[in-house]
Scaffold this motif. Structure first.
Motif, PDB file in Angstrom:
ATOM      1  N   PRO A  38     -51.216 -96.987 -15.812  1.00  0.00           N
ATOM      2  CA  PRO A  38     -52.429 -97.056 -16.287  1.00  0.00           C
ATOM      3  C   PRO A  38     -53.519 -97.687 -15.488  1.00  0.00           C
ATOM      4  O   PRO A  38     -54.653 -97.620 -15.786  1.00  0.00           O
ATOM      5  CB  PRO A  38     -52.186 -97.997 -17.729  1.00  0.00           C
ATOM      6  N   GLN A  45     -62.851 -90.395  -7.364  1.00  0.00           N
ATOM      7  CA  GLN A  45     -62.791 -90.329  -9.170  1.00  0.00           C
ATOM      8  C   GLN A  45     -63.978 -89.609  -9.192  1.00  0.00           C
ATOM      9  O   GLN A  45     -65.154 -89.256  -8.641  1.00  0.00           O
ATOM     10  CB  GLN A  45     -62.877 -91.778  -9.522  1.00  0.00           C
ATOM     11  N   SER A 167     -60.176 -81.142 -17.149  1.00  0.00           N
ATOM     12  CA  SER A 167     -60.289 -82.453 -17.667  1.00  0.00           C
ATOM     13  C   SER A 167     -60.475 -83.414 -16.399  1.00  0.00           C
ATOM     14  O   SER A 167     -60.035 -82.965 -15.344  1.00  0.00           O
ATOM     15  CB  SER A 167     -59.047 -83.128 -18.630  1.00  0.00           C
ATOM     16  N   GLU A 169     -58.686 -86.189 -16.395  1.00  0.00           N
ATOM     17  CA  GLU A 169     -57.512 -86.465 -16.086  1.00  0.00           C
ATOM     18  C   GLU A 169     -56.762 -85.565 -14.852  1.00  0.00           C
ATOM     19  O   GLU A 169     -56.116 -86.042 -13.938  1.00  0.00           O
ATOM     20  CB  GLU A 169     -56.472 -86.664 -17.153  1.00  0.00           C
ATOM     21  N   GLU A 172     -58.659 -86.231 -11.499  1.00  0.00           N
ATOM     22  CA  GLU A 172     -58.244 -87.607 -11.067  1.00  0.00           C
ATOM     23  C   GLU A 172     -56.752 -87.683 -10.504  1.00  0.00           C
ATOM     24  O   GLU A 172     -56.090 -88.805 -10.376  1.00  0.00           O
ATOM     25  CB  GLU A 172     -58.710 -88.709 -11.595  1.00  0.00           C
ATOM     26  N   ARG A 174     -54.085 -87.672 -12.828  1.00  0.00           N
ATOM     27  CA  ARG A 174     -53.509 -88.645 -13.746  1.00  0.00           C
ATOM     28  C   ARG A 174     -52.507 -87.995 -14.548  1.00  0.00           C
ATOM     29  O   ARG A 174     -51.671 -88.659 -15.247  1.00  0.00           O
ATOM     30  CB  ARG A 174     -54.589 -89.625 -14.564  1.00  0.00           C
ATOM     31  N   THR A 175     -52.588 -86.631 -14.771  1.00  0.00           N
ATOM     32  CA  THR A 175     -51.533 -86.151 -15.772  1.00  0.00           C
ATOM     33  C   THR A 175     -50.125 -86.448 -15.176  1.00  0.00           C
ATOM     34  O   THR A 175     -49.970 -86.825 -14.211  1.00  0.00           O
ATOM     35  CB  THR A 175     -51.592 -84.695 -15.784  1.00  0.00           C
ATOM     36  N   THR A 179     -48.894 -86.922 -11.494  1.00  0.00           N
ATOM     37  CA  THR A 179     -48.229 -88.336 -11.282  1.00  0.00           C
ATOM     38  C   THR A 179     -46.930 -88.053 -10.248  1.00  0.00           C
ATOM     39  O   THR A 179     -46.731 -88.694  -9.341  1.00  0.00           O
ATOM     40  CB  THR A 179     -48.103 -89.413 -12.547  1.00  0.00           C
ATOM     41  N   ILE A 250     -46.240 -90.759 -20.044  1.00  0.00           N
ATOM     42  CA  ILE A 250     -47.347 -90.732 -19.400  1.00  0.00           C
ATOM     43  C   ILE A 250     -48.148 -89.322 -19.744  1.00  0.00           C
ATOM     44  O   ILE A 250     -49.493 -89.247 -19.758  1.00  0.00           O
ATOM     45  CB  ILE A 250     -47.164 -90.462 -17.665  1.00  0.00           C
ATOM     46  N   GLN A 253     -49.756 -90.098 -22.804  1.00  0.00           N
ATOM     47  CA  GLN A 253     -50.953 -90.784 -22.651  1.00  0.00           C
ATOM     48  C   GLN A 253     -52.176 -90.170 -21.951  1.00  0.00           C
ATOM     49  O   GLN A 253     -53.490 -90.017 -22.276  1.00  0.00           O
ATOM     50  CB  GLN A 253     -50.730 -92.106 -21.857  1.00  0.00           C
ATOM     51  N   SER A 254     -51.950 -89.476 -20.961  1.00  0.00           N
ATOM     52  CA  SER A 254     -52.870 -88.664 -19.963  1.00  0.00           C
ATOM     53  C   SER A 254     -52.624 -87.069 -19.862  1.00  0.00           C
ATOM     54  O   SER A 254     -53.421 -86.606 -19.035  1.00  0.00           O
ATOM     55  CB  SER A 254     -52.773 -89.175 -18.451  1.00  0.00           C
TER      56      SER A 254
END
Length: 403
Positions: A38, A45, A167, A169, A172, A174-175, A179, A250, A253-254
């Motif tokens: 997180p 970004q 998106s 995410e 960046e 973050r998915t 990850t 994860i 969340q993302s």
């Protein structure tokens, strides 16, 4: 043989040391999921305020220069005017795309932004990359930023033509799947291989504590070794269970991402100004090739431990030789050393499996020959040679498993 397999299987999964390894890995996974993931703060970004601040500052400068006789200005100011007039429309388009929620348009103009910014920044005395690249006293910060910008440009080029929902995410990384990609390019492969070493370290030596039980199985030593190899390999696959659970969390969340997301592959043979220096590769292909290399490393480590257990009959020797193999690259790794040495012929050069598949390691070494196929061939040959030598050794009465 089946009864011996069941015996070894039960022994392996009731071994307190092995259970502790699984527990520690699970703990580390959930710590990462709830604390580190997180707080992930990528250098690149989607920052509306940052883009807007740059745009407004440049536009204010351009407005102040409006109507002035440029021939009376300092050459540096003339250069700045020329550059700002080219880059500000791109930043304006990025802001408009974000305002409209048009992420495909944002991806398209951001691709152009990375290409243009890289071209004017790399080896420049007038412009600099994001300051975050320089905070760790990295002597190669500019080169790493150059690589990152080209990789980002390649990613956004794919996003601009995507047939799936985009998106921030995804942008960046973050998915869940992205990850996992980032972790595989980092320390995760080494951590997993060390875990395999620890799981395998006593798979042979433990038998000497109960020799009468082991002798009760009427199968030859070489068959016992093959069973042990299979059991440890199955046990190694269990290491992915806590990782999978963490990725699911994860994902909730993302977002989970998808296997068609880009995972660009560095292409040393391409000229970066014309061709971008990166070739397209899907995330699914990256993960598939990385896991193949990783599992091959598991096989190598397991068989190295089995062989050492026969010859040295000492767990500390198993551990030391295993660590030497895992961290052997540290003895010669240096940026750009691959230009002078044929580091691609050493199996230890392929320990960072994620960086091998993405060819990021090629960039670090300045070597065009590090390759997934070559690495896989070297590791498979190494594994086969070790297995053959192990089987030949155990057939010698001097090296019987239980004396």
């Amino acid at each position: 043989m089946w009864s011996y397999f069941k015996f070894e299987f039960k022994q392996f999964f009731t071994n307190k040391k092995n259970l502790a390894i699984y527990f520690l890995l699970a703990f580390a996974t959930f710590f990462y999921v709830f604390k580190i993931a997180p707080a992930y703060n990528p250098i690149e970004q989607v920052e509306y305020e940052e883009i807007e601040a740059r745009y407004l500052t440049r536009q204010e400068f351009l407005d102040s220069m409006e109507g002035q006789n440029i021939y009376r200005l300092h050459p540096a100011i003339i250069f700045a005017i020329d550059i700002f007039k080219q880059i500000n429309p791109i930043d304006k388009a990025r802001l408009e795309a974000l305002d409209e929620g048009d992420l495909k348009k944002y991806a398209e103009v951001t691709r152009d932004w990375y290409y243009f910014t890289n071209a004017i920044t790399y080896k420049s005395d007038s412009f600099s990359y994001n300051s975050k690249y320089f905070i760790k006293n990295n002597d190669y910060a500019e080169d790493d930023a150059f690589y990152a910008y080209l990789e980002q440009a390649a990613r956004y080029d794919t996003y601009a033509n995507a047939n799936y929902e985009l998106s921030t995410e995804i942008f960046e990384q973050r998915t869940a799947l992205q990850t996992f990609e980032r972790l595989l390019k980092g320390l995760l492969p080494v951590i997993l291989i060390v875990c395999v070493l620890l799981l395998a370290i006593d798979i042979v030596t433990k038998d000497r504590r109960h020799p009468s039980i082991i002798k009760g199985f009427p199968i030859s030593d070489w068959k016992k070794l093959l069973v042990k190899m299979v059991v440890v390999l199955l046990g190694s696959l269990v290491l992915f269970v806590p990782l999978l659970a963490g990725l699911i969390i994860i994902g909730l969340q993302s977002g989970f991402g998808n296997f068609n997301l880009p995972s660009p592959m560095y292409a040393p043979h391409l000229e970066w100004r014309q061709e971008g220096k990166f070739e397209p590769m899907t995330l699914g292909m990256f993960l598939g090739q990385t896991l193949i290399l990783l599992l091959t490393w598991f096989m190598v480590i397991i068989n190295v431990v089995l062989l050492c257990s026969i010859i040295f009959r000492n767990e500390m020797m198993n551990f030391a030789i295993g660590l030497l193999l895992i961290f052997g690259e540290k003895f010669y790794f240096s940026r750009y050393v691959g230009y002078f040495w044929d580091i691609q012929i050493y199996p230890t050069s392929y320990i960072q499996v994620g960086q091998i598949v993405s060819k990021q390691r090629n960039f670090y070494y300045m070597n065009d020959f590090l390759d997934f196929n070559l690495g896989l061939q070297l590791l498979l040959v190494l594994a086969v040679v070790i297995i053959l030598f192990m089987l030949l050794t155990v057939m010698n009465r001097r090296y019987k498993l239980i004396k």
